[in-house]
Design a protein around this motif. Structure first.
Motif, short mmCIF file in Angstrom:
data_model
loop_
_atom_site.label_atom_id
_atom_site.label_comp_id
_atom_site.label_asym_id
_atom_site.label_seq_id
_atom_site.Cartn_x
_atom_site.Cartn_y
_atom_site.Cartn_z
N GLN A 445 0.82 -1.20 0.00
CA GLN A 445 0.00 0.00 0.00
C GLN A 445 0.87 1.26 0.00
OE1 GLN A 445 -0.67 -2.71 1.95
NE2 GLN A 445 -2.32 -3.30 0.56
N THR A 446 1.90 1.27 0.86
CA THR A 446 2.80 2.42 0.92
C THR A 446 3.56 2.57 -0.39
OG1 THR A 446 3.08 2.08 3.29
CG2 THR A 446 4.70 3.48 2.20
N LEU A 447 3.99 1.45 -0.96
CA LEU A 447 4.75 1.47 -2.22
C LEU A 447 3.95 2.14 -3.33
CD1 LEU A 447 7.46 0.42 -3.46
CD2 LEU A 447 6.15 -1.55 -4.26
N ALA A 448 2.68 1.83 -3.41
CA ALA A 448 1.84 2.37 -4.48
C ALA A 448 1.71 3.89 -4.39
CB ALA A 448 0.46 1.73 -4.44
N GLN A 449 1.91 4.47 -3.21
CA GLN A 449 1.75 5.91 -3.02
C GLN A 449 3.04 6.69 -3.25
OE1 GLN A 449 0.18 6.33 0.95
NE2 GLN A 449 -1.57 4.98 0.56
N LEU A 450 4.15 5.98 -3.44
CA LEU A 450 5.43 6.64 -3.64
C LEU A 450 5.56 7.16 -5.07
CD1 LEU A 450 7.80 4.12 -1.79
CD2 LEU A 450 6.97 6.33 -0.93
N PRO A 451 6.35 8.20 -5.28
CA PRO A 451 6.64 8.65 -6.64
C PRO A 451 7.32 7.55 -7.44
CG PRO A 451 7.32 10.30 -5.03
CD PRO A 451 6.96 9.07 -4.25
N ALA A 452 7.13 7.55 -8.74
CA ALA A 452 7.62 6.47 -9.60
C ALA A 452 9.12 6.19 -9.43
CB ALA A 452 7.29 6.76 -11.07
N PRO A 453 10.00 7.22 -9.43
CA PRO A 453 11.44 6.93 -9.27
C PRO A 453 11.76 6.27 -7.92
CG PRO A 453 11.10 9.16 -10.10
CD PRO A 453 9.76 8.66 -9.65
N VAL A 454 11.09 6.72 -6.86
CA VAL A 454 11.32 6.14 -5.54
C VAL A 454 10.80 4.71 -5.50
CG1 VAL A 454 10.84 6.33 -3.08
CG2 VAL A 454 11.19 8.40 -4.44
N ARG A 455 9.63 4.48 -6.09
CA ARG A 455 9.04 3.14 -6.12
C ARG A 455 9.97 2.17 -6.86
NH1 ARG A 455 4.43 4.57 -7.71
NH2 ARG A 455 4.63 4.22 -9.95
N THR A 456 10.52 2.60 -7.98
CA THR A 456 11.44 1.74 -8.74
C THR A 456 12.69 1.43 -7.94
OG1 THR A 456 10.66 2.69 -10.83
CG2 THR A 456 12.79 1.56 -10.86
N ALA A 457 13.20 2.43 -7.21
CA ALA A 457 14.39 2.22 -6.40
C ALA A 457 14.13 1.21 -5.28
CB ALA A 457 14.86 3.55 -5.82
N VAL A 458 12.97 1.31 -4.65
CA VAL A 458 12.62 0.37 -3.58
C VAL A 458 12.51 -1.04 -4.13
CG1 VAL A 458 10.82 -0.30 -1.95
CG2 VAL A 458 11.49 2.10 -2.14
N ILE A 459 11.84 -1.20 -5.27
CA ILE A 459 11.70 -2.53 -5.88
C ILE A 459 13.06 -3.12 -6.20
CG2 ILE A 459 10.90 -3.73 -7.95
CD1 ILE A 459 8.44 -1.89 -7.92
N ASP A 460 13.93 -2.31 -6.81
CA ASP A 460 15.28 -2.79 -7.15
C ASP A 460 16.06 -3.16 -5.89
OD1 ASP A 460 14.72 -2.39 -9.79
OD2 ASP A 460 15.82 -0.50 -9.97
N ALA A 461 15.88 -2.39 -4.82
CA ALA A 461 16.62 -2.64 -3.58
C ALA A 461 16.16 -3.94 -2.93
CB ALA A 461 16.44 -1.47 -2.62
N ILE A 462 14.84 -4.16 -2.87
CA ILE A 462 14.32 -5.40 -2.30
C ILE A 462 14.79 -6.60 -3.11
CG2 ILE A 462 12.22 -6.73 -1.84
CD1 ILE A 462 12.53 -4.56 0.17
N ALA A 463 14.75 -6.48 -4.45
CA ALA A 463 15.19 -7.59 -5.31
C ALA A 463 16.68 -7.87 -5.12
CB ALA A 463 14.89 -7.26 -6.77
#
Length: 509
Positions: A445-463
């Motif tokens: 839910q929090t991820l969906a509310q983040l700006p696109a660049p931040v969301r991409t960075a979080v996804i890459d970091a978790i992966a």
């Protein structure tokens, strides 16, 4: 005991096994929502570590108490304690509270698996035990499939607290079944419980886990806190060995380690727990954050791993009962585990769900070869009077491996998460997203509310962090087939030759 009588008791034992396994996987599926509600993604591994640590330090004590006072009462007490801990976890209002209640819940959980295995050891000789332990493994697989589905459904459609409350009806049913069907001979001997040994072991193991959890993250490796924990661990564990050598009824009789097979499977259990529990703890977070799966679907994505474990467990269990041979199975399981961990290390932000499911199926095949076979070898390596100690020590080795694995891989995960977020977003943003405080709420839910660049960075970091965890787990997996190669094929008790000998002795008598 006649097979008909064993089958009457078996449902209660299987329910206790399912209770232990369901909790792990249901809570794992719900963890992203728990973190989102209570905060603190950097505390994620501690929710698991506290539970595993409680399980680890209590397992030898439950096994010894069962040997001394009878397995039925001790087994049922552990179930009741586990249920109380589950209720407390469901009412937790903060992450520190949840961590504390998970440790308490783990104290009861330490008696679930070892209790069921020890009771089975009392009822069935090793040669016939393979098919029943195959059923135990099958129930574990079913629980690990159903658990994520139940946990996902609860998380998606109810409150994460029901991930703990769901234990109560199942545990209550297990208690009733065991009270009505389990009848074991009562023992009347004088006992001296090794409370000092239990205390020293608990302190030593806790200190070691804290070193692996805090070292290099919360405290520098050369800090006074880490050095102090190291000194405490060494002193208490040395004192534990001295106490065990002198105590009349030690909690862990060191004599069992004189048997080469027992020592080897204890080491194997440690390595399997280290690699398995330490690595798969982070899969639900990867599936929900990176692959965008709902909590329910993340459970479905684990289905191939459980199917692989179910298939090999049933086949191996029946093969051991039929042939009496077992050495090849842990060797094969270790070799497959190496390949599975290397495949899972390839997980990335664009890995498809089909591909990751195939990787997990390979890990399931490895676990099916290893989990129950090592327990069978451990029980066959000791005298009947030490059956509970053997079961608890083998389970303890796996649990302590899991505790270290979760702690070590949690530190690796957090380090890589911070590093990648820092590279992409800067240190300040990385601390806000992945560390303490109100920002530590990385959930879908929090991820969906983040700006696109931040969301991409979080996804890459978790992966990237998840991939690093599996890559490092390969180091432990490499040692599994090497150690398994040195296991000796010793005839299982209860085979045809032994039964013929018993018959002859009875006739001559």
């Amino acid at each position: 005991m006649p097979e008909k009588s064993v089958k009457v008791v078996l449902p209660g034992l299987l329910m206790a096994i399912m209770l232990a396994m369901l909790d792990n996987v249901i809570v794992g599926t719900a963890m992203p929502r728990i973190v989102g509600d209570l905060g603190g993604v950097d505390h994620l591994s501690w929710v698991v570590t506290a539970y595993v640590l409680g399980t680890t330090v209590s397992t030898p004590l439950w096994g010894k108490l069962g040997d001394l006072y009878g397995r039925k009462t001790v087994f049922m007490t552990s179930i009741a304690l586990f249920l109380l801990g589950s209720a407390l976890c469901g009412f937790a209002q903060s992450m520190p509270e949840l961590i504390g209640f998970r440790a308490f819940q783990g104290l009861g959980a330490g008696g679930l698996m070892v209790g069921a295995m020890s009771v089975l050891g009392d009822l069935v000789p090793p040669r016939e035990r393979g098919k029943y332990q195959g059923q135990f493994a099958a129930v574990m697989a079913v629980a690990m499939v159903g658990g994520p589905l139940v946990g996902g459904f609860i998380t998606d459609h109810a409150n994460w607290r029901w991930a703990f409350f769901v234990n109560l009806p199942l545990g209550g049913a297990a208690l009733i079944l065991l009270a009505l069907t389990l009848h074991l001979p009562k023992r009347r001997t004088e006992h001296r419980i090794d409370w000092l040994g239990a205390l020293l072991l608990s302190i030593g193991v806790t200190a070691l886990v804290l070193i692996t959890t805090w070292g290099g993250s919360q405290y520098a490796w050369g800090s006074a806190e880490i050095r102090g924990l190291g000194v405490l661990a060494v002193l208490t564990l040395v004192a534990f060995v001295l106490v065990e050598r002198r105590h009349r009824e030690p909690i862990v009789p060191l004599s069992v380690f004189a048997n080469r097979n027992f020592t080897l499977v204890a080491l194997l259990g440690f390595l399997v727990g280290f690699a398995m529990f330490g690595a798969i703890t982070f899969l639900p977070l990867y599936q929900q954050i990176v692959q965008g799966a709902s909590a329910t679907n993340s459970g479905l994505l684990l289905l191939p791993m459980m199917a692989g474990m179910l298939l090999t467990s049933l086949v191996v269990g029946r093969a051991i009962t039929k042939t009496g041979r077992y050495r090849i199975y842990p060797i094969a399981g270790g070799a497959i585990m190496i390949g599975a961990m290397l495949l899972l290390a390839q997980l990335g932000p664009h890995t498809s769900k089909v591909t990751s499911s195939l990787y997990m199926a390979a890990l399931g095949l490895a676990l099916g070869f290893l989990m129950q076979t090592t327990m069978l070898i451990a029980q066959n390596s000791v005298e009947i009077k030490d059956l509970g100690v053997a079961s608890s020590t083998a389970t303890f080795a796996r649990s302590i491996g899991g505790a270290f694995g979760v702690a070590v891989f949690g530190a690796i995960f957090n380090h890589r998460l911070h590093a990648i977020l820092g590279e992409r977003l800067g240190t300040g943003a990385a601390d806000k997203l992945a560390s303490g405080g109100g920002g530590a709420r990385i959930d879908p839910q929090t991820l969906a509310q983040l700006p696109a660049p931040v969301r991409t960075a979080v996804i890459d970091a978790i992966a990237g962090a998840t991939s690093s965890v599996f890559l490092w787990s390969t180091v432990a997996a490499v040692l599994v087939p090497v150690l398994a190669f040195f296991i000796r094929e010793v005839a299982l008790r209860g085979g045809p030759a032994e039964e013929a000998e018993r018959t002859l002795i009875a006739q001559e008598g």
